[in-house]
Design a protein around this motif. Structure first.
Motif, mmCIF file in Angstrom:
data_model
loop_
_atom_site.group_PDB
_atom_site.id
_atom_site.type_symbol
_atom_site.label_atom_id
_atom_site.label_comp_id
_atom_site.label_asym_id
_atom_site.label_seq_id
_atom_site.Cartn_x
_atom_site.Cartn_y
_atom_site.Cartn_z
ATOM 1 N N GLU A 87 0.955 -1.251 0.032
ATOM 2 C CA GLU A 87 0.065 0.075 0.054
ATOM 3 C C GLU A 87 0.741 1.272 0.080
ATOM 4 O O GLU A 87 0.671 2.235 -0.994
ATOM 5 C CB GLU A 87 -0.959 0.042 1.102
ATOM 6 N N VAL B 50 -6.969 10.409 5.078
ATOM 7 C CA VAL B 50 -8.009 9.959 4.394
ATOM 8 C C VAL B 50 -9.364 10.012 5.186
ATOM 9 O O VAL B 50 -9.320 9.981 6.457
ATOM 10 C CB VAL B 50 -7.743 8.555 3.784
ATOM 11 N N GLY B 51 -10.543 10.357 4.481
ATOM 12 C CA GLY B 51 -11.737 10.906 5.148
ATOM 13 C C GLY B 51 -12.081 12.308 4.739
ATOM 14 O O GLY B 51 -11.458 12.750 3.856
ATOM 15 N N CYS B 52 -12.983 12.884 5.292
ATOM 16 C CA CYS B 52 -13.485 14.322 4.916
ATOM 17 C C CYS B 52 -12.416 15.288 5.020
ATOM 18 O O CYS B 52 -12.260 16.179 3.977
ATOM 19 C CB CYS B 52 -14.698 14.723 5.671
ATOM 20 N N GLY B 53 -11.414 15.064 5.924
ATOM 21 C CA GLY B 53 -10.211 16.148 6.166
ATOM 22 C C GLY B 53 -9.107 15.793 4.909
ATOM 23 O O GLY B 53 -8.130 16.446 5.098
ATOM 24 N N ASP B 96 -10.138 7.073 10.636
ATOM 25 C CA ASP B 96 -8.431 7.016 10.310
ATOM 26 C C ASP B 96 -7.725 6.713 11.598
ATOM 27 O O ASP B 96 -6.890 5.861 11.401
ATOM 28 C CB ASP B 96 -8.288 8.590 9.751
ATOM 29 N N GLY B 126 -17.560 9.829 7.826
ATOM 30 C CA GLY B 126 -18.244 10.797 7.113
ATOM 31 C C GLY B 126 -18.038 10.801 5.722
ATOM 32 O O GLY B 126 -18.873 10.437 4.883
HETATM 33 C C1 LIG Z 1 -7.214 1.434 2.993
HETATM 34 C C2 LIG Z 1 -8.276 2.167 2.899
HETATM 35 N N1 LIG Z 1 -9.558 1.760 3.345
HETATM 36 C C3 LIG Z 1 -10.759 2.373 3.168
HETATM 37 C C4 LIG Z 1 -10.869 3.739 2.688
HETATM 38 C C5 LIG Z 1 -12.021 4.271 2.299
HETATM 39 N N2 LIG Z 1 -12.198 5.350 3.432
HETATM 40 C C6 LIG Z 1 -12.004 6.744 2.859
HETATM 41 S S1 LIG Z 1 -12.471 7.688 4.100
HETATM 42 C C7 LIG Z 1 -12.902 6.434 5.288
HETATM 43 C C8 LIG Z 1 -13.636 6.824 6.561
HETATM 44 C C9 LIG Z 1 -13.107 8.055 7.193
HETATM 45 O O1 LIG Z 1 -13.650 8.292 8.355
HETATM 46 P P1 LIG Z 1 -13.093 9.258 9.584
HETATM 47 O O2 LIG Z 1 -11.716 9.249 9.700
HETATM 48 O O3 LIG Z 1 -13.816 9.186 10.644
HETATM 49 O O4 LIG Z 1 -13.157 10.711 8.729
HETATM 50 P P2 LIG Z 1 -14.355 11.472 8.436
HETATM 51 O O5 LIG Z 1 -14.779 11.346 6.882
HETATM 52 O O6 LIG Z 1 -15.509 11.303 9.397
HETATM 53 O O7 LIG Z 1 -14.156 12.892 8.770
HETATM 54 C C10 LIG Z 1 -12.726 5.409 4.597
HETATM 55 C C11 LIG Z 1 -13.306 3.993 5.289
HETATM 56 C C12 LIG Z 1 -9.715 4.004 2.314
HETATM 57 N N3 LIG Z 1 -9.339 5.418 1.672
HETATM 58 N N4 LIG Z 1 -8.425 3.483 2.460
#
Ligand SMILES: Cc1ncc(C[n+]2csc(CCOP(=O)(O)OP(=O)(O)O)c2C)c(N)n1
Ligand code: SF4
Lengths: 355, 249
Positions: A87, B50-53, B96, B126
């Motif tokens: 990854e 990775v996520g909304c941020g 995350d 999110g």
């Molecule tokens: C290895 C991997 N698994 C799954 C994802 C899909 N993914 C993107 S954002 C996310 C969840 C993020 O949630 P959080 O950290 O709570 O942030 P929020 O969006 O709520 O701000 C996931 C599962 C990814 N990008 N990479």
């Protein structure tokens, strides 16, 4: 400096340090543990950083951070550990960060064994992680070459802003040979300045961003086109191989790394039986050398690919030979190393026992 | 004319992509103001999650690296080891940091890695559309807990500040919220304290911010803020969990 007797793993570590590598992140796994131990001892002596990570996943991401921040950085592992890093390697290639990764291969699949193997060829040369990217892969077959290619790998990585992999096997990692480090210090190549690195904005004024994210499909396609342009340059400039006794050879062996050494013994032994055998030894596995096959395809009767795997490089050889001559394969796996006699028998079989 | 409020230099002039009423935006601004006020923008290197941020790298006005899911603390470790004098921070959501990246956050903390983590807890994933997070509350309905989270099927929510404060490497750990002006101000102080801990080379610092996700909670922005106060805060008590800074309460 006189030659020093060293294990392949130690030579790799020392060569990295002499090439200016000052950041090492690792996680123990046999048969490359000498590297972690060597780095733990040597890095503080040269003002560098050794950090034992909590996993290979973390270690490769530390490399992403350190390489992105402009550091000359090395990471080493063996097969299962390299799988865990895939990854991170994909992100590093996507974000165009230079670093050197060594895989001192052991047998697989799964936990497999700890004996030498070459069964990660596909993983190293065909991607391994997700997405369109390439590693530049170099395969040493002596300890001297282990040292030289490791040092060179750092420059290649910087030049192309891409990870470079040293693909060795447990045998080359564990074996001892005299090494001369003199040749290594003579790397006075002019490398591009790392103006893109995250060092803190400071006087630069403009911020630097390192990312592999591009949600706009047109821009992502452009990014992929751009990195493949770079790979094309690597295909033009970074091909490395050795040819031995290929002129008038009845059969040409194709082997890399440890087995190429055994292949050389086969050539010698065959001479006593009046069989003319040649050897093509790819040193860069990606980009894969096609030229030696173009040079020989009209003159030899067949190729025999030798690998410590179920047959992986053989596919690249077939592509390079492109049907011009038959391509045979002989391999041992699981940590077994092919023997001279067995290979010679294969050659005799190919030649139909007429000689 | 006296200027009473202006845009912080800590953020670039790029419009946020966050949903209306989402407190990610407030948290960005607080972290950016803290960096500006402490005069750290030239020496700061941030790591986006990775996520909304994920686009935090576009918004913060300093050098930034984008990390893969959960690995920001490892990436930050690599950066900090190359530039020990710079100020390195991560910005991470609960999916995350508390799910896929639990290993990385625990070990960065236990190493006492001299970095600052801004941890945004909105009790849900999110970006991927509202799945259960490790921090989702018991009874909380999400895409993947459509009948409500139950301990027997989904386990218990994880309290990160409490857990990390048991580790020796932590220097400053505090949980704050941003649902009203008073709390926003307190959150800013907390973030400044965390950066100060890093400047003073005290070790690992983390500020957990209770945040809202009106979109995936299915609430209006105002109802969402109320939900943080009434449902999240009782389970995730605000306060300082660890503090090795002298002269600070
Ligand atoms: C290895 C991997 N698994 C799954 C994802 C899909 N993914 C993107 S954002 C996310 C969840 C993020 O949630 P959080 O950290 O709570 O942030 P929020 O969006 O709520 O701000 C996931 C599962 C990814 N990008 N990479
Ligand atoms: S999905 Fe939720 S966390 Fe993401 S921006 Fe929208 S409101 Fe904020």
């Amino acid at each position: 400096m006189a030659k020093v007797l060293m294990k392949g793993n130690e030579a790799l570590a020392e060569a990295a340090i002499q090439a200016g590598c000052r950041y090492y992140f690792g996680y123990p796994i046999t048969p490359q543990n000498e590297i972690t131990a060597y780095m733990a001892r040597r890095m503080p002596q040269v003002g560098g950083v050794f950090l034992q990570a909590e996993s290979e996943v973390s270690a490769i991401n530390m490399v992403y951070g350190a390489g992105g921040a402009g550091g000359r950085v090395l990471i080493t592992s063996s097969s299962p550990g390299i799988s865990l890093m895939q990854e991170g390697i994909s992100y590093i290639a996507g974000a165009e960060i230079p670093c050197v990764i060594a895989n001192i291969m052991r047998g697989g699949p799964g936990l497999g064994g700890i004996q030498p193997s070459q069964s990660d060829y596909f993983q190293a040369t065909k991607g391994g992680g997700h997405g369109d990217y390439k590693l530049i892969v170099l395969a040493p077959s002596t300890i001297q070459e282990m040292a030289e290619l490791t040092a060179e790998a750092f420059n290649i990585a910087d030049k192309y802003r891409n990870p470079v992999m040293i693909l060795g096997d447990g045998m080359i990692g564990q074996m001892m040979e005299p090494v001369d480090f003199e040749s290594i210090k003579k790397t006075d190549e002019i490398l591009p300045k790392k103006t893109w690195a995250t060092t803190g904005k400071g006087k630069r004024g403009k911020k630097n961003i390192i990312t592999s994210l591009e949600l706009d499909p047109q821009l992502l396609e452009k990014h992929n086109f751009d990195i493949f342009k770079k790979y094309k340059e690597a295909q033009e400039n970074e091909i490395r191989y050795e040819m031995k006794d290929c002129k008038n050879a009845d059969v040409i062996l194709v082997a890399y790394g440890t087995i190429a050494r055994i292949a050389k013994d086969v050539i010698e032994k065959a001479k006593k039986h009046k069989i003319k055998i040649g050897l093509i030894r790819p040193i860069s596995l990606w980009p894969f050398p096609q030229e030696p096959f173009n040079k020989t395809a009209n003159k030899t009767s067949a190729y025999l690919v030798l690998e410590m795997s179920m047959g992986q490089m053989v596919e690249d050889v077939r592509l390079s030979v492109n049907g011009r001559k038959p391509v045979y394969f002989y391999g041992r796996t699981g940590g077994m190393v092919p023997e001279v006699e067995a290979i010679l028998n294969e050659v005799k079989n190919i030649l139909g026992g007429v000689l | 004319m006296t200027i009473v409020f202006k845009r912080t230099k800590g953020l670039t002039d790029v419009p946020f992509h966050y949903c209306p009423g989402c407190t990610h935006g407030i948290i960005h601004r607080l972290a950016a103001e803290a960096l500006e006020e402490l005069n750290l923008l030239d020496m700061a290197i941030g790591v986006a999650p990775v996520g909304c941020g994920v686009f935090a790298y576009e918004y913060f006005n300093c050098d930034m690296q984008e990390a893969s899911h959960g690995r920001a603390p490892a990436v930050a470790t690599g950066i900090k080891r190359v530039h020990p004098e710079s100020i390195v921070f991560t910005y991470q959501g609960d999916g995350d940091l508390a799910a896929i990246g639990t290993t990385e956050i625990v070990h960065a903390a236990v190493r006492g890695e001299n970095i600052t983590v801004i941890f945004v807890n909105n009790a849900i994933y999110g970006m991927t559309g509202g799945q259960m997070a490790p921090t989702s509350l018991i009874g909380q309905e999400t895409l993947t807990t459509p009948y409500g989270r139950t301990p027997d099927k989904n386990g218990y929510p994880i309290r990160i500040c409490e857990m990390l404060s048991t580790l020796d490497g932590g220097a400053y750990i505090e949980r704050v919220a941003v649902y009203d002006v008073m709390h926003v101000k307190k959150a800013k102080e907390a973030i400044k304290n965390a950066f100060t801990a890093q400047i003073k080379k005290k070790g690992f610092s983390l500020i957990e911010v209770l945040s809202s996700c009106p979109t995936n909670w299915g609430l209006s922005p105002i109802e969402a803020l109320k939900w943080v106060k009434e449902h999240m805060e009782p389970f995730y008590p605000l306060g300082i969990y660890k503090n090795t800074l002298e002269g600070l309460k």
